[in-house]
Enzyme design. Sequence first.
Site, PDB file in Angstrom:
ATOM      1  CE  LYS A 139      40.758  45.333  46.208  1.00 19.43           C
ATOM      2  NZ  LYS A 139      40.839  45.261  47.672  1.00 19.43           N
TER       3      LYS A 139
ATOM      4  CG  ASP B 249      44.369  45.473  47.829  1.00 16.21           C
ATOM      5  OD1 ASP B 249      43.675  45.008  48.729  1.00 16.21           O
ATOM      6  OD2 ASP B 249      45.017  44.735  47.056  1.00 16.21           O
TER       7      ASP B 249
HETATM    8  P1  NDP Z   1      51.180  45.843  50.862  1.00 13.67           P
HETATM    9  O1  NDP Z   1      51.458  46.203  49.461  1.00 13.67           O
HETATM   10  O2  NDP Z   1      51.381  46.840  51.943  1.00 13.67           O
HETATM   11  O3  NDP Z   1      52.013  44.529  51.274  1.00 13.67           O
HETATM   12  C1  NDP Z   1      51.888  43.348  50.570  1.00 13.67           C
HETATM   13  C2  NDP Z   1      52.858  42.338  51.128  1.00 13.67           C
HETATM   14  O4  NDP Z   1      52.614  41.068  50.534  1.00 13.67           O
HETATM   15  C3  NDP Z   1      54.312  42.669  50.816  1.00 13.67           C
HETATM   16  O5  NDP Z   1      55.126  42.150  51.830  1.00 13.67           O
HETATM   17  C4  NDP Z   1      54.532  41.926  49.503  1.00 13.67           C
HETATM   18  O6  NDP Z   1      55.882  41.623  49.250  1.00 13.67           O
HETATM   19  C5  NDP Z   1      53.745  40.659  49.740  1.00 13.67           C
HETATM   20  N1  NDP Z   1      53.284  40.135  48.449  1.00 13.67           N
HETATM   21  C6  NDP Z   1      52.528  40.778  47.527  1.00 13.67           C
HETATM   22  N2  NDP Z   1      52.316  39.999  46.452  1.00 13.67           N
HETATM   23  C7  NDP Z   1      52.959  38.838  46.717  1.00 13.67           C
HETATM   24  C8  NDP Z   1      53.106  37.626  46.004  1.00 13.67           C
HETATM   25  N3  NDP Z   1      52.550  37.470  44.795  1.00 13.67           N
HETATM   26  N4  NDP Z   1      53.823  36.634  46.602  1.00 13.67           N
HETATM   27  C9  NDP Z   1      54.374  36.799  47.838  1.00 13.67           C
HETATM   28  N5  NDP Z   1      54.263  37.931  48.549  1.00 13.67           N
HETATM   29  C10 NDP Z   1      53.564  38.926  48.010  1.00 13.67           C
HETATM   30  O7  NDP Z   1      49.659  45.300  50.868  1.00 13.67           O
HETATM   31  P2  NDP Z   1      48.665  45.121  52.085  1.00 13.67           P
HETATM   32  O8  NDP Z   1      49.398  44.726  53.307  1.00 13.67           O
HETATM   33  O9  NDP Z   1      47.778  46.292  52.097  1.00 13.67           O
HETATM   34  O10 NDP Z   1      47.779  43.890  51.556  1.00 13.67           O
HETATM   35  C11 NDP Z   1      48.103  42.531  51.844  1.00 13.67           C
HETATM   36  C12 NDP Z   1      46.860  41.683  51.654  1.00 13.67           C
HETATM   37  O11 NDP Z   1      45.816  42.150  52.536  1.00 13.67           O
HETATM   38  C13 NDP Z   1      46.238  41.713  50.259  1.00 13.67           C
HETATM   39  O12 NDP Z   1      45.666  40.455  49.976  1.00 13.67           O
HETATM   40  C14 NDP Z   1      45.127  42.741  50.403  1.00 13.67           C
HETATM   41  O13 NDP Z   1      44.096  42.554  49.447  1.00 13.67           O
HETATM   42  C15 NDP Z   1      44.634  42.422  51.807  1.00 13.67           C
HETATM   43  N6  NDP Z   1      43.877  43.482  52.451  1.00 13.67           N
HETATM   44  C16 NDP Z   1      44.440  44.716  52.658  1.00 13.67           C
HETATM   45  C17 NDP Z   1      43.702  45.701  53.297  1.00 13.67           C
HETATM   46  C18 NDP Z   1      44.292  47.026  53.635  1.00 13.67           C
HETATM   47  O14 NDP Z   1      43.616  47.781  54.329  1.00 13.67           O
HETATM   48  N7  NDP Z   1      45.499  47.338  53.230  1.00 13.67           N
HETATM   49  C19 NDP Z   1      42.295  45.476  53.694  1.00 13.67           C
HETATM   50  C20 NDP Z   1      41.851  44.104  53.517  1.00 13.67           C
HETATM   51  C21 NDP Z   1      42.621  43.182  52.888  1.00 13.67           C
HETATM   52  P3  NDP Z   1      56.795  42.607  48.348  1.00 13.67           P
HETATM   53  O15 NDP Z   1      57.218  43.693  49.287  1.00 13.67           O
HETATM   54  O16 NDP Z   1      57.891  41.752  47.878  1.00 13.67           O
HETATM   55  O17 NDP Z   1      55.904  43.084  47.241  1.00 13.67           O
END
Ligand code: NDP
Length: 448
Positions: A127, A167
């Site tokens: 990672k 991510d």
């Molecule tokens: P994105 O950046 O596309 O979206 C993240 C979302 O989560 C946004 O809505 C963001 O809000 C919100 N967010 C981020 N940090 C916080 C926080 N500290 N408190 C509240 N809301 C928060 O990321 P992904 O959708 O790709 O990833 C989301 C999760 O899924 C993560 O845990 C990631 O590790 C996991 N994941 C992702 C994969 C992938 O293929 N993308 C694969 C496996 C797991 P805002 O817009 O305000 O930042």
Amino acid sequence: MVSEYIERVIQQVIARDPDQPEFQQAVREVLTTLDPVIKEHPEIEEHAILERIVEPDRVIMFRVPWTDDQGRVHVNRGFRVQFNNAIGPYKGGLRFHPSVTLSIIKFLGFEQIYKNALTGIPMGGGKGGSDFDPKGKSDAEVMRFCQSFMSELYRHIGANMDVPAGDIGVGGREIGYLFGMWKKITKSWEGVLTGKGYGWGGSLGRPEATGYGLVYFLEEMLKANGETVKGKTVLVSGSGNVAQYASQKVMELGGTVVTLSDSSGTVYIPDGLTQEMWEFVMELKNVRRGRIKELAEKFDGVEYHAGEKPWKFKADIALPSATQNEILGDDARKLIENGVIAVAEGANMPSNLEAIELYLKNNILYGPAKAANAGGVAVSGLEMSQNAQFTNWTFEQVDKKLQDIMKNIFEESRKAAEEYGHPGNYLMGANIAGFLKVARAMIDQGVQ
Ligand code: NDP
């Protein structure tokens, strides 16, 4: 009570990395579920597998200087943790978010080892990321940051060595800039990053993979317990990549999504997310990069709750898809009081240890992240296969493979939980099934 061996290794991690709470949490979560395996396989202790598996192969940390549009110089910190490559090249995403620390990257890399093993595709765990915040930055600033980041990272990655992906904060735009710089420095073209755009090495179905895979896993878990997504109300947190496609698949299967959120607050949609609203969110988050409260401003009947998380609203299912530790003990208690029957994790480690204990005690069906969100890395693995064969598969081919992989992950987790005396505990099952694959490879390959 877990065995003395497990407790000793956990204490070693705490003593060595006292300033890494998220990493300690992930180690405790995995190791404490391995107790029956440790008892049945004394060779694990003889070969010091736990001591070795909690120590990354290497940690790379570097300075990332970049210039903003006004000509000011900024310095961020870059990370790549290459955790374990016993079963394949290191594989795992890059996260760009101000909260990124070595502890966060190590917890994510540690979880990735078992998740990747569960997919059945030969991929090790790694990672990386940076404390850079892409929010509010122009495309040109993001590009300069990505180029600077890659000017160091390129030394450490390769299609058979380490293959990063996206991510939080790293989507198609960032992967494009990173790949462009890698290509320029190395004068070579290989599938060194996944999540690439379709037409230049990307796989159809990769953007959808984590969210769709999450719902495929959920459906398997529900089916095994005489339920289905159809007709259920669903709390989704986040509104990024995972939340977007999880919501779409829930709607497609006849469920109703009643919340979405971002780091500023939650939208509650009592009558359920519609196709029109979903399209608005896609444009809002992926093109305009705006805030989720705009959904409530645009559509009647949608409420915005500033600073709130989705867990207080009544529903049947919860799909945390934003970030780590977003469901704490009190949130879990609210879910249980409100009659939630299943929690499946789209985000990595969204539930803290107290929340997990509460799910298990209250017979909530619990799909842990490393199983439930493995669809993203699985399709990244399929992207690597297509790149290696210089070919492209159709969306239907990729989606069918994804469905088979998610079914298989559920089955393996279910069987392992049963075999080791904890039927229905899919956390234990997923940890055991993933761990055993890696431990066996480490034993075969000798001490190194
Ligand atoms: P994105 O950046 O596309 O979206 C993240 C979302 O989560 C946004 O809505 C963001 O809000 C919100 N967010 C981020 N940090 C916080 C926080 N500290 N408190 C509240 N809301 C928060 O990321 P992904 O959708 O790709 O990833 C989301 C999760 O899924 C993560 O845990 C990631 O590790 C996991 N994941 C992702 C994969 C992938 O293929 N993308 C694969 C496996 C797991 P805002 O817009 O305000 O930042």
